[in-house]
Design an enzyme around this catalytic site. Structure first.
Site, PDB file in Angstrom:
ATOM      1  N   HIS A 130       0.854  -1.198   0.000  1.00 12.06           N
ATOM      2  CA  HIS A 130       0.000   0.000   0.000  1.00 12.06           C
ATOM      3  C   HIS A 130       0.895   1.255   0.000  1.00 12.06           C
ATOM      4  O   HIS A 130       1.014   1.951   1.005  1.00 12.06           O
ATOM      5  CB  HIS A 130      -0.843  -0.070   1.284  1.00 12.06           C
ATOM      6  N   GLU A 152      -1.037   1.459  -5.174  1.00 12.82           N
ATOM      7  CA  GLU A 152      -0.820   0.241  -4.389  1.00 12.82           C
ATOM      8  C   GLU A 152      -0.817  -0.975  -5.319  1.00 12.82           C
ATOM      9  O   GLU A 152      -1.636  -1.050  -6.234  1.00 12.82           O
ATOM     10  CB  GLU A 152      -1.944   0.121  -3.351  1.00 12.82           C
TER      11      GLU A 152
HETATM   12  C1  BG6 Z   1      -6.848   2.474   0.695  1.00 10.62           C
HETATM   13  C2  BG6 Z   1      -8.318   2.241   0.581  1.00 10.62           C
HETATM   14  O1  BG6 Z   1      -6.166   1.384   0.150  1.00 10.62           O
HETATM   15  O2  BG6 Z   1      -6.491   2.607   2.071  1.00 10.62           O
HETATM   16  C3  BG6 Z   1      -9.049   3.404   1.230  1.00 10.62           C
HETATM   17  O3  BG6 Z   1      -8.655   2.089  -0.788  1.00 10.62           O
HETATM   18  C4  BG6 Z   1      -8.598   3.575   2.663  1.00 10.62           C
HETATM   19  O4  BG6 Z   1     -10.450   3.175   1.173  1.00 10.62           O
HETATM   20  C5  BG6 Z   1      -7.090   3.722   2.680  1.00 10.62           C
HETATM   21  O5  BG6 Z   1      -9.215   4.707   3.223  1.00 10.62           O
HETATM   22  C6  BG6 Z   1      -6.480   3.916   4.067  1.00 10.62           C
HETATM   23  O6  BG6 Z   1      -6.840   2.895   4.921  1.00 10.62           O
HETATM   24  P1  BG6 Z   1      -6.349   2.904   6.421  1.00 10.62           P
HETATM   25  O7  BG6 Z   1      -6.912   1.678   7.078  1.00 10.62           O
HETATM   26  O8  BG6 Z   1      -4.846   2.856   6.391  1.00 10.62           O
HETATM   27  O9  BG6 Z   1      -6.838   4.177   7.043  1.00 10.62           O
END
Ligand code: BG6
Length: 285
Positions: A152, A256
């Site tokens: 990510h 990602e």
């Molecule tokens: C992304 C998602 O990969 O991660 C989003 O597509 C999400 O919807 C984002 O808000 C962040 O997620 P987190 O759990 O790290 O706040």
């Protein structure tokens, strides 16, 4: 020229500091989380929020969170994006396979959800002129194992308002802002004028981030992965996140690489799946 140090990072969490002829990187054991990669003479490649928490029970905001064994918050799962980003990984080895490059290998500790050691998860980071991250899942159990994975990656950018993410034209995506409706990307580049949260599926395409403000082109290449998620929270979501600055959405974008949603992986016994992501950068002409 190459140097590796094990130091105490933010929140007292241990991290590796790696310096090579080409670049510098930092990796926390918490989440096996790469929080920094910077080529000498260039701005940082990875965004790291100034508001990030650094604590054992929370993910770090920025860098490369490892999302595993699920992405998002599927029904019946507790917690968003799996637990791998919240566990302390074991450092297995550090090697220098070729001059100027350092490899660091990590392993996710055994957990009941992973058959107490029968599902083995290794993460290999290679730091040099490029950054390569490889997530390998091996099924030593006698059952099939279903999972999603995703690197990510948060990229640091000069200005989101002039940024373009290129390479996904014609690819289908699930739009998280509209109930995961399936759509097709019609534009030659994704430009940002509001929140974007798209899960591109069935795509091996190389993606490029064109950043005119920093005159930089970033290449995101992957193998063993057929999903690409593009995310920028924009104003309201940035304000709602306690571990993210109100204005920081202007200086980051997530591109990602993984296998998520309909691209979930089913691993047969004795099978392994490896997701590899390579990040490189050069001047934008
Ligand atoms: C992304 C998602 O990969 O991660 C989003 O597509 C999400 O919807 C984002 O808000 C962040 O997620 P987190 O759990 O790290 O706040």
């Amino acid at each position: 020229m190459t140097r590796v140090a094990f130091v105490t990072g933010n929140g007292g969490l241990p991290k590796l500091q790696i310096t090579t002829e080409w670049s510098a990187a930092e990796i926390y054991l918490h989440g096996a989380h790469v929080t920094q990669f910077q080529k000498h003479g260039e701005p940082p490649l990875l965004f790291l929020s100034a508001q990030s928490r650094f604590q054992p029970d929370a993910p770090i905001r920025g860098g490369i969170p490892i999302i595993f064994p699920w992405f998002g918050k599927p029904v019946g799962r507790s917690g968003q994006h799996g637990f791998a980003r919240n566990r302390s990984w074991a450092l297995q080895e550090i090697t220098t396979p070729e001059p100027g490059t350092i490899y660091a290998r990590f392993r996710l500790p055994p957990a009941p959800e992973l058959g107490e050691g029968r599902i083995v998860v290794d993460f290999l980071v290679s730091v040099g002129q490029t950054l390569t991250a490889e997530l390998k899942v091996t099924n030593h159990s006698t059952d099939t194992f279903d999972f999603e994975n995703c690197l990510h990656t948060y990229f640091a950018v000069g200005d989101i308002s002039t940024l373009q993410v290129v390479g996904l034209q014609g690819v289908d995506y699930l739009d998280s802002l509209e109930g995961h409706q399936r759509k097709t990307e019609v534009n030659d580049a994704i430009r940002f004028t509001g929140e974007v949260d798209r899960t591109f599926i069935n795509t091996r395409h190389r993606v490029e981030i064109h950043d005119p403000a920093w005159r930089r082109r970033i290449r995101v290449e992957k193998t063993g992965g057929v999903s690409t998620v593009v995310w920028n929270p924009w104003i309201a979501k940035a304000k709602a996140m306690t571990d993210f600055g109100n204005e920081e959405y202007q200086r980051m974008v997530c591109v990602e690489s993984g296998n998520v949603a309909t691209n979930q992986i089913t691993l047969a016994p004795d099978e392994a799946a490896t997701l590899t992501m390579k990040l490189s950068s050069e001047a934008l002409a």
